[in-house]
Design a protein around this motif. Sequence first.
Motif, PDB file in Angstrom:
ATOM      1  N   LEU A   3       0.802  -1.229   0.000  1.00 28.26           N
ATOM      2  CA  LEU A   3       0.000   0.000   0.000  1.00 28.26           C
ATOM      3  C   LEU A   3       0.836   1.281   0.000  1.00 28.26           C
ATOM      4  N   PRO A   4       1.847   1.441   0.876  1.00 25.81           N
ATOM      5  CA  PRO A   4       2.605   2.697   0.837  1.00 25.81           C
ATOM      6  C   PRO A   4       3.276   2.960  -0.513  1.00 25.81           C
ATOM      7  N   TYR A   5       3.684   1.890  -1.192  1.00 26.41           N
ATOM      8  CA  TYR A   5       4.303   2.057  -2.511  1.00 26.41           C
ATOM      9  C   TYR A   5       3.254   2.467  -3.547  1.00 26.41           C
ATOM     10  N   ALA A   6       2.093   1.835  -3.491  1.00 25.21           N
ATOM     11  CA  ALA A   6       1.021   2.197  -4.423  1.00 25.21           C
ATOM     12  C   ALA A   6       0.614   3.654  -4.238  1.00 25.21           C
ATOM     13  N   ARG A   7       0.594   4.106  -2.990  1.00 24.69           N
ATOM     14  CA  ARG A   7       0.252   5.515  -2.740  1.00 24.69           C
ATOM     15  C   ARG A   7       1.249   6.465  -3.393  1.00 24.69           C
ATOM     16  N   LEU A   8       2.480   5.990  -3.580  1.00 22.64           N
ATOM     17  CA  LEU A   8       3.502   6.802  -4.262  1.00 22.64           C
ATOM     18  C   LEU A   8       3.440   6.652  -5.780  1.00 22.64           C
ATOM     19  N   GLY A   9       2.517   5.817  -6.262  1.00 18.87           N
ATOM     20  CA  GLY A   9       2.367   5.624  -7.697  1.00 18.87           C
ATOM     21  C   GLY A   9       3.217   4.525  -8.283  1.00 18.87           C
ATOM     22  N   ILE A  10       3.961   3.788  -7.455  1.00 23.59           N
ATOM     23  CA  ILE A  10       4.792   2.696  -7.962  1.00 23.59           C
ATOM     24  C   ILE A  10       3.897   1.501  -8.289  1.00 23.59           C
ATOM     25  N   PRO A  11       4.003   0.917  -9.474  1.00 27.23           N
ATOM     26  CA  PRO A  11       3.195  -0.258  -9.788  1.00 27.23           C
ATOM     27  C   PRO A  11       3.340  -1.333  -8.714  1.00 27.23           C
ATOM     28  N   ALA A  12       2.208  -1.786  -8.160  1.00 24.24           N
ATOM     29  CA  ALA A  12       2.275  -2.686  -7.011  1.00 24.24           C
ATOM     30  C   ALA A  12       1.096  -3.651  -7.022  1.00 24.24           C
ATOM     31  N   VAL A  13       1.382  -4.911  -6.709  1.00 28.41           N
ATOM     32  CA  VAL A  13       0.340  -5.933  -6.569  1.00 28.41           C
ATOM     33  C   VAL A  13       0.658  -6.777  -5.340  1.00 28.41           C
ATOM     34  N   MET A  14      -0.364  -7.496  -4.864  1.00 25.29           N
ATOM     35  CA  MET A  14      -0.211  -8.363  -3.701  1.00 25.29           C
ATOM     36  C   MET A  14      -0.690  -9.765  -4.036  1.00 25.29           C
ATOM     37  N   TYR A  15       0.135 -10.757  -3.724  1.00 25.80           N
ATOM     38  CA  TYR A  15      -0.185 -12.172  -3.917  1.00 25.80           C
ATOM     39  C   TYR A  15      -0.691 -12.740  -2.596  1.00 25.80           C
ATOM     40  N   THR A  16      -1.877 -13.330  -2.588  1.00 25.85           N
ATOM     41  CA  THR A  16      -2.455 -13.814  -1.342  1.00 25.85           C
ATOM     42  C   THR A  16      -3.428 -14.957  -1.600  1.00 25.85           C
ATOM     43  N   SER A  17      -3.545 -15.834  -0.600  1.00 24.81           N
ATOM     44  CA  SER A  17      -4.584 -16.866  -0.638  1.00 24.81           C
ATOM     45  C   SER A  17      -5.711 -16.534   0.337  1.00 24.81           C
ATOM     46  N   LEU A  18      -5.704 -15.296   0.854  1.00 33.50           N
ATOM     47  CA  LEU A  18      -6.832 -14.711   1.600  1.00 33.50           C
ATOM     48  C   LEU A  18      -6.958 -15.235   3.032  1.00 33.50           C
TER      49      LEU A  18
END
Length: 498
Positions: free
Chosen positions: A432-447
């Motif tokens: 999240l903090p990186y996405a807020r800076l505009g850096i392309p960001a994704v999260m891998y999760t099994s929830l």
Amino acid sequence: MTPRLPTLLVAGLLLAATAAPAQKRRPAPASPAKNAEAAIKEADLRRDLFALAGDKYRGREAGTLDELRASSWLAEQMRAIGMQPAGDDGTYFQWFQLRRTRLTPASTLSIGGRALRPGHEAVVVAPVDAQVKAKLVWVGTGTPAEVAKAKIKGKAVAVQLSGEPTNGISYRRYLFGKLREQAAELAKAGAVAVVFVSDDKAQAIYEHWSHIFERGRYGLPADESLKIVAGQVPVVWLPKTEAEALSKSGQEFTADLRAETFLYPSVNIVARQPGTDAQLKSQYVLFSTHQDHDGVRAPVAGDSIYNGADDNATGCAALLAIMRAFRQQPARRSALFVYHGAEERGLLGSRYFSNKPTVPAGSIVAVLNAEMMGRNAPDSAALLGSTPPHLNSSDLVKTALTANQAGPRFKLDTEWDKASHPEGWYFRSDHLPYARLGIPAVMYTSLLHADYHTPQDEPARIDYAKLLGMTRWMYLTGWAVANRVAPPAREPGFRLER
């Protein structure tokens, strides 16, 4: 007072941090398609996860020696793999401070002369400096009519928790919001203290989640929310067994609450595998995760250690495996690996690193974040950051989806990534903090699952075959990004909903 790390522990940590082996020159890959996916092995994931999430590190609570010992172990694994240190001063570590505001152990509460120990028989929702002696009045569920009838000005108010969310959020998020918002309304109307008591539904949340208030509040030193403000109204939350006692009129409520604030050390652990391309190696694909969890708490079914196997030793083991693959076959861009400290305290390590990166801020072209990757159905997973308004790079998401089809072929759950999902899961991990800076960001999760933030989140409950697939998917995405000519394009006009 600021606690200091024992001298021997600091020396040991720094020795591990500066003992990285000399890096040998490796030839550029013959082709971007040639990777080292086979270096990612289920046996390695299992071994590393059991080592990190066993009882030895006592749940790795942020700001404790347990977190620092676990961090030292991770740094040693990085060194053994052959990663270059990329923290501060030639080490694997980037130190930062947590500010904690808590009630002192001498704080007391009583209702009708009966003592209720804060953090035991009673939960104090926010640490405050408050000395209160007032008549306690029962206002039912706190409707405007009930409040007006009780004439609450100058009194302590007892309220029955009730209601359901109407805006699509989860009941847990609704309840925590109600504790804040209804208390603020009652304080504005003149209440000098607010005491909530659980109904049947709130009791389930009380039993699972009230422990999060025990330690007080954490943040970075500059966070305004940690300041102790005079005159704040104490807010107390009690189990449903107290409902009958609270409903009796004329009782006296007394509180002598004393708040204190001090600093703890926490740490990010940072390593890199340099790229092979003369131009592209100055750019980084950042692989992200967090090493902390909830530590040692009151026992649940006889177990007091919150091991955090899925949350987030799965991500920690995954990053070590991905390091081995990049070490065996480096890519054109450099790979940067960051274990963020104090994620469970409010994404503090990722907030700190994204603001003070140990590489040039503009050199990070993408962030791939690992968060809970080893539970639930073996053929399903989720990629957060793939659905508007969370989508900040269609280009990166397309690369990740292609990697999934080339690798594990998970069925992707897109519901959890929507702004309307009741859990708000996108906002609760280190991308999240990186996405807020505009850096392309994704999260891998099994929830999430039933063992989330309980002592039952143990290494034996992890689906290691699934974790292998999640790790390889994340690696294949990063490998593709690290070898392409252009960095992932950013989504024009990207803006989060909150």
